[in-house]
Design a protein around this motif. Sequence first.
Motif, PDB file in Angstrom:
ATOM      1  N   MET A 375       0.834  -1.200   0.000  1.00  0.00           N
ATOM      2  CA  MET A 375       0.000   0.000   0.000  1.00  0.00           C
ATOM      3  C   MET A 375       0.875   1.259   0.000  1.00  0.00           C
ATOM      4  SD  MET A 375      -2.942   1.146   2.738  1.00  0.00           S
ATOM      5  CE  MET A 375      -3.403  -0.573   2.949  1.00  0.00           C
ATOM      6  N   VAL A 376       1.926   1.261   0.816  1.00  0.00           N
ATOM      7  CA  VAL A 376       2.839   2.401   0.854  1.00  0.00           C
ATOM      8  C   VAL A 376       3.530   2.584  -0.495  1.00  0.00           C
ATOM      9  CG1 VAL A 376       4.956   3.293   1.895  1.00  0.00           C
ATOM     10  CG2 VAL A 376       3.215   2.218   3.337  1.00  0.00           C
ATOM     11  N   LEU A 377       3.927   1.490  -1.127  1.00  0.00           N
ATOM     12  CA  LEU A 377       4.608   1.567  -2.422  1.00  0.00           C
ATOM     13  C   LEU A 377       3.677   2.067  -3.524  1.00  0.00           C
ATOM     14  CD1 LEU A 377       6.715  -1.715  -2.235  1.00  0.00           C
ATOM     15  CD2 LEU A 377       7.602   0.628  -2.243  1.00  0.00           C
ATOM     16  N   VAL A 378       2.404   1.700  -3.459  1.00  0.00           N
ATOM     17  CA  VAL A 378       1.425   2.226  -4.418  1.00  0.00           C
ATOM     18  C   VAL A 378       1.359   3.745  -4.316  1.00  0.00           C
ATOM     19  CG1 VAL A 378      -1.058   2.405  -4.873  1.00  0.00           C
ATOM     20  CG2 VAL A 378       0.005   0.165  -4.651  1.00  0.00           C
ATOM     21  N   LEU A 379       1.267   4.251  -3.092  1.00  0.00           N
ATOM     22  CA  LEU A 379       1.179   5.705  -2.889  1.00  0.00           C
ATOM     23  C   LEU A 379       2.486   6.398  -3.283  1.00  0.00           C
ATOM     24  CD1 LEU A 379      -0.762   5.795   0.510  1.00  0.00           C
ATOM     25  CD2 LEU A 379      -1.656   6.143  -1.800  1.00  0.00           C
ATOM     26  N   LEU A 380       3.626   5.755  -3.019  1.00  0.00           N
ATOM     27  CA  LEU A 380       4.909   6.337  -3.406  1.00  0.00           C
ATOM     28  C   LEU A 380       5.055   6.396  -4.925  1.00  0.00           C
ATOM     29  CD1 LEU A 380       7.474   4.825  -0.867  1.00  0.00           C
ATOM     30  CD2 LEU A 380       6.841   7.226  -1.122  1.00  0.00           C
ATOM     31  N   THR A 381       4.582   5.359  -5.620  1.00  0.00           N
ATOM     32  CA  THR A 381       4.652   5.363  -7.080  1.00  0.00           C
ATOM     33  C   THR A 381       3.818   6.503  -7.653  1.00  0.00           C
ATOM     34  OG1 THR A 381       4.909   2.946  -7.073  1.00  0.00           O
ATOM     35  CG2 THR A 381       4.309   3.976  -9.158  1.00  0.00           C
ATOM     36  N   ILE A 382       2.620   6.687  -7.108  1.00  0.00           N
ATOM     37  CA  ILE A 382       1.766   7.801  -7.539  1.00  0.00           C
ATOM     38  C   ILE A 382       2.447   9.135  -7.239  1.00  0.00           C
ATOM     39  CG2 ILE A 382      -0.440   8.961  -7.134  1.00  0.00           C
ATOM     40  CD1 ILE A 382      -1.631   6.178  -6.577  1.00  0.00           C
ATOM     41  N   PHE A 383       3.113   9.212  -6.086  1.00  0.00           N
ATOM     42  CA  PHE A 383       3.826  10.442  -5.712  1.00  0.00           C
ATOM     43  C   PHE A 383       4.923  10.771  -6.724  1.00  0.00           C
ATOM     44  CE2 PHE A 383       7.733  12.047  -3.724  1.00  0.00           C
ATOM     45  CZ  PHE A 383       7.306  13.308  -3.312  1.00  0.00           C
ATOM     46  N   PHE A 384       5.771   9.792  -7.043  1.00  0.00           N
ATOM     47  CA  PHE A 384       6.860  10.045  -7.988  1.00  0.00           C
ATOM     48  C   PHE A 384       6.335  10.374  -9.378  1.00  0.00           C
ATOM     49  CE2 PHE A 384       9.521   7.443  -4.962  1.00  0.00           C
ATOM     50  CZ  PHE A 384      10.408   8.470  -4.663  1.00  0.00           C
TER      51      PHE A 384
END
Length: 504
Positions: A375-384
């Motif tokens: 879940m954290v990686l999904v949000l980080l990917t969207i952030f980048f």
Amino acid sequence: MACALRLLLQCPLLTAAIFITGIGGTFQYGFHISVLNSPSTYIKELVNVTCVERYGLALEPWQLSLIWSFIVSVFSIGGLLGALSAGRLVDMYGRKICILLNNLLAITGALLMLLSKTAMSFEMIMVGRFLYGINAGMSLTAHCIYLPECAPKRLRGMVGFSVTTFVSIGKFSGQLLGLSELLGTEERWPWLLGFSGFTGLLQLLTMPLLPESPRHLLLVQGDRQACENAIGRLWGGGEDHRSEVEDMLTEAAALKGVHIHGVTELLKERSLRWQLFTIVCMVTTLQLCGINAVYLYSFDVFRAAGIPPHQLRYAALGTGLCEVVTSIAAFLIIESTGKRVLLLRGYLGMTTTLALLTLTLYLQTLLSWMPYCSMVLVLLTIFFFSSGPAGITAPLAGEIFNQSFKAAAFTIATSINWAGLFIIGMLFPLIVEHLDYLCFLIFLVFCLGTGLFVWFHVPETRNRTVLEITAEYQRMHSKDTPVAGIKSELVQFSQTHLSQATKL
């Protein structure tokens, strides 16, 4: 950040232009990417009922899927048509008039959507989606050209980034309005699909308040007085803007007698080869960076993390909100950070998060806490994605090509974007079906490759004129040419075109 924002707020009409062009511009593109998710069941039911009542025929599942696929994909077909015609139209008739009249397509499409259920005609939805596509294709190009041309050099990055901020706002609005508590119901779904008509009407009523692009007035129409008047209205009269006008006059002198070049001429122009490579590489990777796969797998990730099925739509709304907030934050810092840095951080960051996301999805059933990492990686990917590639790619062609090649560059960029959107829409389900989460490894390669391309071949464009950026491209890719001789080569390049071209 504070300095750039303060400068923007000192230009009230330019600030208003961001919202006026955005709400009827790239907002429409983002809105129609996400809006069909909610009413899909109701539209499919309308298709089935219409065929039964009209032809006495109950559709087979594959027939219904075929019609639904066409309803979804006809938007991209219309977008490609709009993109192919937009470049030439905005140069022939002006940016402002094209943006203004383009809203008539959105309003007409909205009327068809609103009447489709009453008329029991799914064909009206198809035609409406096609008109929406043409509208979005036109607005994506016209918005990306017009708005950065209205901004002073020191604010061009911030203002240009707002183009994609409105794409994110459009996506989020489609998700938000599609909730069952709002317009995503059996009774109100035509109003959901017709919402673009209201935003188009709003732009139609407010766009006359804005002047034509100063660069178009000077470089295409040759009207310096009108250009200075437009600058005074957009940037305010409190400062001396002569240096900006002088930069435009320098470019105008270099382009004097040069006609507006077409796509074929741009493809043949060797001196702009690396700029063309930049646009093709960046726009292609924008479709192949894996962001659609991330959104798709976010449902599985949230479900595995323990979110109840009936709450998943709100979790998905959170991903859309994350994209909007990140885009707004990047809008505020771009002038202090620089575009090249944001691109590098974005693509290399996505490379890392996609690699880790592949690993966590593999381990998701083995470790109970792994879904939370996913879940954290999904949000980080969207952030980048939102903080760099999403916001910088769209207006980039307007910064690295001069006025005579700008329309052709945008035609190529937006055509690749729409064609990619259509192809990915058709092939993506097959890719996921056969590769599952391993599809992220394909997207990872594109992100890494584009990140390295930016590192070695793309200069910083912040606070630079087109001629300065062109000189920097030549410096980076010319082994034998000394830096001091680059500007003389640019003059020689302009003189060569002067002898070959015909005046507008």
